[in-house]
Design a protein around this motif. Sequence first.
Motif: not given
Length: 373
Positions: A198-216
């Motif tokens: 649920h948070g932004f996380k860039q795993v590598d240069e091509r792999t990304v978690y966007s996370g939730t757009p509204e914190p909870e």
Amino acid sequence: MPRFLHTADWQIGRQYGRFAPEDAAVLAEARFAAVERIAALAARERVDAVLVAGDVFDAQTVSDRTIRRLFNALQGYEGPWILIPGNHDAALAESVWTRAQRLGAVPSGAHLLLEPGVRAFPELGFAVLAAPLTRRQTHDDLTAWFDAAETAEGLARIGLAHGSVQGILAEEIDSPNPIAAGRARRARLDYLALGDWHGFKQVDERTVYSGTPEPERFRENGSGQVVRVEVPGPGRTPVVEPLEIGQYRWIAWDETLSVGSDLDLLVERLDGLSHETVLDLTLGGALDLAGGRRLDQALSEVQGRCRSLQVHRAGLRLEPTDEDMAALRADGYVGEVIAQLRLQQDAGDAAADTAREALAILAGLLGDQAEGS
């Protein structure tokens, strides 16, 4: 050069049972508003698509009205919206998605990828390799087939999945659904858009978690964002930029009050909070009665200003000083009651909270009586 917004974990229909009903309703409504802001941003940015990597809905049992409201929230951007199910809204034989289709709620610009496969958008220069969850949990890597999947030459390869990249995330994530580390490289993906964390996380240069757009949740993990992605071309490194989109700021403070300056600093910090704050405040230490009354006043004011304030006082003692006792004229039986309440604060159970509240009320009554005499 395909351009996207990447988002996930909208959790539409989420309930906030730990909050007062008034706050819970507003926080639930904020999730719809976040989707509307994403649509407006997508239109302004003129992106080629919005990628939604699962958990659009918080549960299969959301109401028909909630389903319709969600798809209505997409109207600010005509699409394509490319959505997959996650663990909360898995594509079961009968699911929130099949209900949405029966209701006729899904707009033409929304592409629901409910089965694994490749969906090509040749006019936009990309193909999506989708790994939707068809049950809530699986121990198989649903992205494994990406490695051998074929896409037309010249199209950017975009992966869309929901789960846990192995060896990367903490153990307390929402689901165990595994995704192999290095999947983007092995599958020759230009970008792998992920959901579940649920948070932004860039795993590598091509792999990304966007996370939730509204914190909870009360975590400092980069939630409240969407990701803008530009893919220069097949095989080239994408340009990734997280963008703030959330409305409310969830913060947790753990404060120990030992000396007067601790209270001064806390009151100053409380005064600086905005109306879009959701604050979870844990208090410890000790205050004299004057300090306790000042704290109550500050908390009352911030409760009227912030979106939500939850205060935990189990570790905070009220310690009347000799000056407090003299000023309150708390001698005789009243003095004995105050002394007993002070001792009961050490009980460490519900009786301690009751004693603390009773002591504060008694001190307030005596203080008002002293001022009026």
